[in-house]
Scaffold this active site. Sequence first.
Site, PDB file in Angstrom:
ATOM      1  N   THR A  61       0.809  -1.226   0.000  1.00 56.83           N
ATOM      2  CA  THR A  61       0.000   0.000   0.000  1.00 56.83           C
ATOM      3  C   THR A  61       0.844   1.279   0.000  1.00 56.83           C
ATOM      4  OG1 THR A  61      -0.168  -0.156   2.399  1.00 56.83           O
ATOM      5  CG2 THR A  61      -2.006  -1.055   1.119  1.00 56.83           C
ATOM      6  N   TYR A 124       1.228   1.643  -8.440  1.00 59.51           N
ATOM      7  CA  TYR A 124       0.376   0.986  -7.430  1.00 59.51           C
ATOM      8  C   TYR A 124      -0.992   0.664  -8.049  1.00 59.51           C
ATOM      9  CZ  TYR A 124      -2.986   0.844  -3.536  1.00 59.51           C
ATOM     10  OH  TYR A 124      -4.014   0.502  -2.686  1.00 59.51           O
ATOM     11  N   LYS A 128      -2.725  -3.021  -8.757  1.00 54.70           N
ATOM     12  CA  LYS A 128      -4.016  -3.379  -8.149  1.00 54.70           C
ATOM     13  C   LYS A 128      -5.016  -3.755  -9.248  1.00 54.70           C
ATOM     14  CE  LYS A 128      -5.178  -3.212  -4.359  1.00 54.70           C
ATOM     15  NZ  LYS A 128      -5.136  -4.226  -3.285  1.00 54.70           N
TER      16      LYS A 128
HETATM   17  N1  LIG Z   1      -5.070   2.508   2.742  1.00 52.68           N
HETATM   18  C1  LIG Z   1      -5.863   3.077   1.834  1.00 52.68           C
HETATM   19  O1  LIG Z   1      -6.076   4.315   1.820  1.00 52.68           O
HETATM   20  C2  LIG Z   1      -6.565   2.241   0.787  1.00 52.68           C
HETATM   21  C3  LIG Z   1      -7.369   2.875  -0.166  1.00 52.68           C
HETATM   22  C4  LIG Z   1      -7.995   2.094  -1.139  1.00 52.68           C
HETATM   23  C5  LIG Z   1      -7.822   0.718  -1.133  1.00 52.68           C
HETATM   24  N2  LIG Z   1      -7.032   0.128  -0.194  1.00 52.68           N
HETATM   25  C6  LIG Z   1      -6.867  -1.330  -0.246  1.00 52.68           C
HETATM   26  O2  LIG Z   1      -7.440  -1.872   0.944  1.00 52.68           O
HETATM   27  C7  LIG Z   1      -6.703  -3.032   1.346  1.00 52.68           C
HETATM   28  C8  LIG Z   1      -6.280  -2.903   2.792  1.00 52.68           C
HETATM   29  O3  LIG Z   1      -5.442  -1.741   2.928  1.00 52.68           O
HETATM   30  P1  LIG Z   1      -4.839  -1.330   4.348  1.00 52.68           P
HETATM   31  O4  LIG Z   1      -4.814   0.162   4.381  1.00 52.68           O
HETATM   32  O5  LIG Z   1      -5.510  -2.092   5.431  1.00 52.68           O
HETATM   33  O6  LIG Z   1      -3.343  -1.854   4.175  1.00 52.68           O
HETATM   34  P2  LIG Z   1      -2.155  -1.860   5.253  1.00 52.68           P
HETATM   35  O7  LIG Z   1      -2.621  -1.220   6.516  1.00 52.68           O
HETATM   36  O8  LIG Z   1      -0.959  -1.296   4.572  1.00 52.68           O
HETATM   37  O9  LIG Z   1      -1.942  -3.397   5.536  1.00 52.68           O
HETATM   38  C9  LIG Z   1      -1.311  -4.244   4.614  1.00 52.68           C
HETATM   39  C10 LIG Z   1      -1.227  -5.621   5.217  1.00 52.68           C
HETATM   40  O10 LIG Z   1      -0.537  -6.462   4.285  1.00 52.68           O
HETATM   41  C11 LIG Z   1       0.464  -7.160   5.010  1.00 52.68           C
HETATM   42  N3  LIG Z   1       1.600  -7.526   4.173  1.00 52.68           N
HETATM   43  C12 LIG Z   1       2.247  -6.768   3.259  1.00 52.68           C
HETATM   44  N4  LIG Z   1       3.276  -7.461   2.716  1.00 52.68           N
HETATM   45  C13 LIG Z   1       3.266  -8.695   3.320  1.00 52.68           C
HETATM   46  C14 LIG Z   1       4.052  -9.863   3.200  1.00 52.68           C
HETATM   47  N5  LIG Z   1       5.082  -9.939   2.329  1.00 52.68           N
HETATM   48  N6  LIG Z   1       3.749 -10.932   3.955  1.00 52.68           N
HETATM   49  C15 LIG Z   1       2.727 -10.881   4.842  1.00 52.68           C
HETATM   50  N7  LIG Z   1       1.942  -9.804   5.011  1.00 52.68           N
HETATM   51  C16 LIG Z   1       2.209  -8.723   4.250  1.00 52.68           C
HETATM   52  C17 LIG Z   1       0.918  -6.176   6.075  1.00 52.68           C
HETATM   53  O11 LIG Z   1       1.661  -6.849   7.068  1.00 52.68           O
HETATM   54  P3  LIG Z   1       2.719  -6.065   8.018  1.00 52.68           P
HETATM   55  O12 LIG Z   1       1.864  -5.415   9.098  1.00 52.68           O
HETATM   56  O13 LIG Z   1       3.602  -7.126   8.516  1.00 52.68           O
HETATM   57  O14 LIG Z   1       3.413  -5.056   7.145  1.00 52.68           O
HETATM   58  C18 LIG Z   1      -0.431  -5.661   6.536  1.00 52.68           C
HETATM   59  O15 LIG Z   1      -1.032  -6.566   7.418  1.00 52.68           O
HETATM   60  C19 LIG Z   1      -5.567  -3.174   0.337  1.00 52.68           C
HETATM   61  O16 LIG Z   1      -5.948  -4.047  -0.675  1.00 52.68           O
HETATM   62  C20 LIG Z   1      -5.423  -1.782  -0.257  1.00 52.68           C
HETATM   63  O17 LIG Z   1      -4.887  -1.808  -1.554  1.00 52.68           O
HETATM   64  C21 LIG Z   1      -6.416   0.860   0.770  1.00 52.68           C
END
Ligand SMILES: NC(=O)c1ccc[n+]([C@@H]2O[C@H](COP(=O)([O-])OP(=O)(O)OC[C@H]3O[C@@H](n4cnc5c(N)ncnc54)[C@H](OP(=O)(O)O)[C@@H]3O)[C@@H](O)[C@H]2O)c1
Length: 294
Positions: A61, A124, A128
């Site tokens: 992300t 990014y 996606k």
């Molecule tokens: N954030 C936004 O504003 C936003 C907006 C639109 C859509 N989205 C989508 O919504 C979804 C959730 O986003 P979020 O904000 O909750 O994301 P986030 O807080 O960045 O969390 C990402 C998760 O993925 C895990 N991860 C990443 N690489 C990994 C690896 N190699 N092995 C195991 N775990 C891994 C991270 O683990 P660690 O804690 O160990 O790093 C974390 O638990 C995603 O699909 C994102 O694209 C987000």
Amino acid sequence: MKILITGGTGQVGFEVVRLFSSFATVFAPTRQELDLYDLNAVSYYLSHNQPDLIINTAAWTAVDAAETERDCALMLNTSLPAMLANYCAINNIWLIHFSTDYVYPGHGEIPWLETDTTGPLSYYGETKLAGDIAIEFSGTQYIILRTSWAYAARGKNFLLTMLKLAATRDSLSIVADQWGAPTPARLLANLTLLFAERIRNNLTLESGVYHAATKGYTNWHQFATEIFNLCQQKNTGLLIKNAGQVKAIPSTAYPTPAQRPKNSRMNLNKIERMLNIKLPDWQSQLQLTMDELL
Ligand SMILES: NC(=O)c1ccc[n+]([C@@H]2O[C@H](COP(=O)([O-])OP(=O)(O)OC[C@H]3O[C@@H](n4cnc5c(N)ncnc54)[C@H](OP(=O)(O)O)[C@@H]3O)[C@@H](O)[C@H]2O)c1
């Protein structure tokens, strides 16, 4: 029901695990327990645990870093969902996956429909979108929830960044020409639960892409202003040095490695119809998250 939830330490994943743990058997391996870059390990994990449903909240992300750390972004945002979708197709189980407003080209002012032509502005967004397409062509039954501006009382997000900056800076300059809907992770977890309930009870459910966000639209400057107003109204005791000094600036005054869409407005009719719900507005959801934070 056995559910695999990836990304359980992230903003959305944390809320999904918290909600689902009370009524289902949840597997939510941490990065240390299952490195999602290692698709062989993921494959072994799946065949060993045999989930009935997969909820993939994990992603790369870091939008700006994705421009340079391309392999990592591609692996997490495209290869991983493709692999999970193939597993789901072979085993005849549903996949619930999260996607983003960044798949859209960001022009105009009209809210995007799920059927609109995509056109990501950043790497990014490209990765996606490629993940969404791979899921669509895998043959599995799937729900892709395209959300925008996710935030929570924990994790890395705009709300927490604003509170930190406002306590330390004399003034803040915030972009005012990017429009979207701030969406709390907790709301996304609740929506995920509604979809999962339909899956579990074999109720009518159309496989496909759904927008999932709060109602109404704002820009980052207005969002920041509302955060500081709420802090003052609620007499939070949070240190806000200069809530009045929030300057509106154009995106051009805040260049970033990855270009952001100016129009992230998303039409929410499809999800409201499918789940028979009315989504809440972004202001009331911000109040709830602030209450949780306090
Ligand atoms: N954030 C936004 O504003 C936003 C907006 C639109 C859509 N989205 C989508 O919504 C979804 C959730 O986003 P979020 O904000 O909750 O994301 P986030 O807080 O960045 O969390 C990402 C998760 O993925 C895990 N991860 C990443 N690489 C990994 C690896 N190699 N092995 C195991 N775990 C891994 C991270 O683990 P660690 O804690 O160990 O790093 C974390 O638990 C995603 O699909 C994102 O694209 C987000």
